[in-house]
Design a protein around this motif. Sequence first.
Motif, PDB file in Angstrom:
ATOM      1  N   LYS A  17      27.896  47.389 100.113  1.00 37.87           N
ATOM      2  CA  LYS A  17      28.403  46.145  99.522  1.00 37.87           C
ATOM      3  C   LYS A  17      29.703  46.299  98.737  1.00 37.87           C
ATOM      4  CE  LYS A  17      24.188  43.408  99.578  1.00 37.87           C
ATOM      5  NZ  LYS A  17      23.268  42.541  98.831  1.00 37.87           N
ATOM      6  N   PRO A  71      34.440  46.684 100.486  1.00 42.50           N
ATOM      7  CA  PRO A  71      35.746  46.004 100.421  1.00 42.50           C
ATOM      8  C   PRO A  71      36.722  46.631  99.435  1.00 42.50           C
ATOM      9  CG  PRO A  71      33.995  44.379 100.550  1.00 42.50           C
ATOM     10  CD  PRO A  71      33.329  45.709 100.373  1.00 42.50           C
ATOM     11  N   THR A  93      32.099  44.232 109.089  1.00 34.50           N
ATOM     12  CA  THR A  93      32.387  42.833 108.782  1.00 34.50           C
ATOM     13  C   THR A  93      33.773  42.466 109.312  1.00 34.50           C
ATOM     14  OG1 THR A  93      33.414  43.229 106.625  1.00 34.50           O
ATOM     15  CG2 THR A  93      31.028  43.020 106.671  1.00 34.50           C
ATOM     16  N   ASN A 106      36.582  42.811 106.657  1.00 36.98           N
ATOM     17  CA  ASN A 106      36.967  44.206 106.412  1.00 36.98           C
ATOM     18  C   ASN A 106      37.844  44.742 107.537  1.00 36.98           C
ATOM     19  OD1 ASN A 106      35.543  44.263 104.046  1.00 36.98           O
ATOM     20  ND2 ASN A 106      34.199  45.942 104.623  1.00 36.98           N
ATOM     21  N   SER A 135      26.093  35.904 112.578  1.00 36.32           N
ATOM     22  CA  SER A 135      26.795  35.839 111.303  1.00 36.32           C
ATOM     23  C   SER A 135      27.740  34.639 111.256  1.00 36.32           C
ATOM     24  CB  SER A 135      27.592  37.129 111.073  1.00 36.32           C
ATOM     25  OG  SER A 135      28.324  37.056 109.880  1.00 36.32           O
ATOM     26  N   LYS A 184      27.753  31.254 108.738  1.00 42.68           N
ATOM     27  CA  LYS A 184      28.933  30.813 107.986  1.00 42.68           C
ATOM     28  C   LYS A 184      29.363  29.400 108.406  1.00 42.68           C
ATOM     29  CE  LYS A 184      31.032  35.328 106.982  1.00 42.68           C
ATOM     30  NZ  LYS A 184      30.015  36.205 107.557  1.00 42.68           N
ATOM     31  N   GLU A 190      28.277  32.850 101.142  1.00 48.94           N
ATOM     32  CA  GLU A 190      29.378  33.788 101.342  1.00 48.94           C
ATOM     33  C   GLU A 190      30.737  33.115 101.256  1.00 48.94           C
ATOM     34  OE1 GLU A 190      27.599  34.573 105.160  1.00 48.94           O
ATOM     35  OE2 GLU A 190      27.619  36.720 104.726  1.00 48.94           O
ATOM     36  N   THR A 215      32.997  31.833  99.277  1.00 50.71           N
ATOM     37  CA  THR A 215      33.190  31.875  97.825  1.00 50.71           C
ATOM     38  C   THR A 215      34.015  30.719  97.283  1.00 50.71           C
ATOM     39  OG1 THR A 215      33.028  34.286  97.865  1.00 50.71           O
ATOM     40  CG2 THR A 215      34.064  33.281  95.928  1.00 50.71           C
ATOM     41  N   THR A 253      34.928  35.271 102.169  1.00 52.77           N
ATOM     42  CA  THR A 253      33.709  35.252 102.991  1.00 52.77           C
ATOM     43  C   THR A 253      32.688  36.264 102.479  1.00 52.77           C
ATOM     44  OG1 THR A 253      34.697  36.844 104.546  1.00 52.77           O
ATOM     45  CG2 THR A 253      34.937  34.496 105.061  1.00 52.77           C
ATOM     46  N   ASN A 254      32.753  36.537 101.193  1.00 55.56           N
ATOM     47  CA  ASN A 254      31.880  37.543 100.600  1.00 55.56           C
ATOM     48  C   ASN A 254      31.684  37.179  99.130  1.00 55.56           C
ATOM     49  OD1 ASN A 254      30.940  39.974  99.300  1.00 55.56           O
ATOM     50  ND2 ASN A 254      31.642  41.140 101.061  1.00 55.56           N
ATOM     51  N   LEU A 277      31.391  38.775  96.654  1.00 51.77           N
ATOM     52  CA  LEU A 277      31.739  39.907  95.801  1.00 51.77           C
ATOM     53  C   LEU A 277      32.603  39.507  94.613  1.00 51.77           C
ATOM     54  CD1 LEU A 277      31.506  43.100  95.786  1.00 51.77           C
ATOM     55  CD2 LEU A 277      33.751  43.109  96.870  1.00 51.77           C
TER      56      LEU A 277
END
Length: 321
Positions: free
Chosen positions: A87, A90, A131, A134, A187, A191, A232, A234, A283-284, A286
């Motif tokens: 995780k 990135p 991903t 990434n 995936s 999304k 995802e 964000t 798209t994450n 994080l």
Amino acid sequence: MGEILYLNSFFFFLLLPVMVLERIHLTKIFNLASLTIILITGISYLILLYNPNTFGSLYTYLVTDKNVAMYALRNYGGFTLLMLFYKTSPLLVFPLSFYLYTLLIEKKRHHLFLNISILVSIIVTLFISGTRANILSLILIIFFYLLFYIYKKSKPFFFLTGFAFILLFVFVASFLNDTLLNKTEVSNMVKFGHFISYIQHFSTNWGVYIWGQGLGSNFYSSGVNSMVNITELTYLELIRVWGFPLTLVFMAILFFPLFVELKSGRISHLFIAYLAFLFIAGTNPLLLSSTGMIVLVYVFSEMYSSQSFVNKINAIYDKLA
């Protein structure tokens, strides 16, 4: 409780004055930390391939117990990749940009073999993370530095190479669309379902645009066919939770370091990496985690520590004095 956990990440900003006042530069720390991500990913991947019995215990620990990694088979067109997404992977865009800048732009030859080995390891780790964000960031960063290197060597050859890349993109655009944006891939379906659900949610709840729903709120997403309190996507999630005006302010803060660097007339490795990180964060989830906040502390501390920024602040202070 959920709201408190959500806000906990922002407390990492308290580290910012410490970093600036103590002149702590995080580039070396980020590069060393990246080795940990590479080692964990590499060892886990090898165990998966060559020791399936041990992998069961590893999967339970990393995925079920700690929830820090994901394993899956990803299909890109006719190519299937065994994905191992750690995780915090990135974050590797920062050492990736640093080592490319060091080798191609600064042309440093000290510890050349070691630097190339680390760079290759970063590239492989980002690739097997699987991903799309990434992998796309990896490709774009490498292309950018290659073009930058060619530009410094020969401007005519740079324009020729740039034209060749444009032609290549035109020819592979359809393939990239089918590979990266295929709506039948699981995936992407999730999304896309999230995206449609946001549009429907905003269209039926206009007040959300202005005020947001607040921390800990949820909404129905067809992407997972259930109520969710975070997705995802964000930047759309920020609008849903905070409302558009507050999100706009937060986005302005996020992009402020990029604006400062553009005004300075130079583009550093940090600029490229941060731009890629903001793209991945779209798209994450994080960005609003503790990891994302550490990235912001890193970027803002480097900005505030830069001599050009300090000179501008001093000039403004002198005018006001």
